[in-house]
Design an enzyme around this catalytic site. Structure first.
Site: not given
Ligand code: DSN
Length: 414
Positions: A233, A224, A54, A227, A52, A198
């Site tokens: 991903r 992203t 954060e 691609k 974790y 984008d």
């Protein structure tokens, strides 16, 4: 607790095994998919999934973050270098999360956004009524020219002038042509709007300088990483430095909790790989393959939207050659011959998105496998024989066998 996957969960183990077989044995033409390197795969499957973290490097809400801090900082620094961005946030779990964090950073509910609709090549998160971006904000749309298939920049300017949107969104998931980001930013800025690009689909082409970069011109750029960029991903946001803290807090704690540190490690590896000269050669080959596939599809009589492609993808409007065949029918037929693609709406669409009148083909994944222009010509002929001989079992069997043979010549490394 310490049993391997096969012993612990045979059902999941078998499904993964079958997926490996499928990926190896199918010609992958989904324009948004790719195969990661072994190094990226290793990073994503690492112990970082246990952590974790954060917060941001050096400013975490958990102890034990010294190693993940190294990883995230590497990812940030490499991405900044790769794209020449003033500020980068590598924590978005996906492109949709990245896009929403941008909207939430500068928009209030009811603010106006000017975008390209999903139907005409844009994306769900660009104001579709069923997406949060279309529910919270007032989305209005520019369009592609129905005749040419090119973005209608004049229409964009006209709408920007009359509607005065707060944010203009540029970027697409089914647009085969190069985008003039400089012009879009000019239109936006002259009409009092911020601009948000984008580049999820074309990030690899932008990173290698083969397509114009929006980074110098736009307040916000998202992508992203899986691609054309060929990473794990996930998503990423780039912005001008005056928006750095607004974007960071909009992402965390605004719209996400803990980051996926194993995926961020995969992003760091991908950004390193993308700086290598061979990555540029790979991107060039994607373009050559795309051009070859589109040209042969046209030579075989198909209607290629906009007459061709400048990037990694093309759209075929089936209404010109196969009036009764929907994009969905074509997708299913191709699937049965081991060619994976997706149905897609086309300009001046007359069917619902679940049926659609077109198919989208892209070349990033086949290029990763090492296929070149000669395979693209063979694949175009295979597609043609499948779509023309839907009811001929012999032709279909032969097409499937040929697709498998092509795949066998280009095995995946894992
Ligand atoms: N759905 C993705 C695509 O296939 O283009 C974009 O998010």
């Amino acid at each position: 607790m310490d049993r391997c996957l096969e012993d612990e969960d045979i059902e999941v183990f078998n499904a993964i095994g079958s997926e490996k077989v499928r990926q190896n044995a199918h010609i992958e033409l989904i324009a948004s998919e790719n195969f990661v390197s072994r190094a990226v795969m290793e990073a994503v499957g690492s112990v970082l999934t246990n952590k974790y973290a954060e917060g941001y490097p050096g400013r975490r809400y958990y102890g034990g973050c010294e190693n993940v801090d190294v990883v995230e900082q590497l990812a940030i620094d490499r991405a900044r270098r790769l794209f020449g961005a003033e500020h980068v946030n590598v924590q978005p779990h996906s492109g949709s999360q990245a896009n929403f964090a941008v909207y939430a950073s500068v928009l209030k509910p009811g603010d106006k956004i000017l975008t390209l609709s999903l139907q005409n090549g844009g994306h769900l998160t660009h104001g579709h009524p069923k997406n949060i971006s279309g529910m919270l904000y007032k989305a209005i749309h520019y369009d592609v020219n129905g005749e040419t298939g090119y973005i209608d920049y004049d229409l964009m300017e006209q709408i920007a002038k009359t509607e005065r949107p707060k944010l203009l969104t540029i970027g697409a998931s089914a647009y085969p042509r190069a985008i003039d980001f400089e012009l879009v930013a000019k239109i936006a800025h002259e009409n009092g709007a911020m601009v948000f690009a984008d580049i999820a689909h074309i990030a690899g082409l932008v990173a290698t300088g083969l397509h114009q970069s929006p980074v110098p011109y736009c307040e916000f750029v998202t992508t992203t990483t899986h691609k054309t960029l060929r990473g794990p991903r996930g998503g990423m946001i780039m912005c001008k430095k005056e928006y750095a803290s607004t974007i960071d807090s909009s992402l965390f704690p605004g719209t996400q909790g803990g980051p996926l540190m194993h995926v961020i490690a995969g992003k760091a590896v991908c950004f390193l790989e993308a700086q290598k000269p061979e990555f540029k050669e790979y991107q060039k080959q994607i373009l050559k393959n795309s051009a070859a596939l589109a040209k042969k599809m046209a030579a075989n009589g198909y209607h290629v939207v906009s007459g061709g492609t400048d990037n990694h993808l093309m759209l075929i409007d089936l209404r010109y050659t196969h009036g009764d065949m929907t994009g969905n029918d074509a997708q299913n037929l191709l699937e049965s011959a081991n060619i994976t693609a997706n149905k897609n709406t086309v300009p001046r669409e007359t069917r619902s998105p679940s049926k659609a009148s077109g198919v989208r083909f892209g070349t990033p994944a086949v290029t990763t496998r090492g296929m070149g222009e000669s395979e693209m010509l063979q694949i175009a002929d295979l597609i043609d024989s499948v779509l023309r001989n839907a009811n001929d079992r012999e032709v279909m069997n032969f097409a499937k066998k040929t697709a498998e043979e092509i795949c066998n010549r280009f095995p995946l490394p894992y």
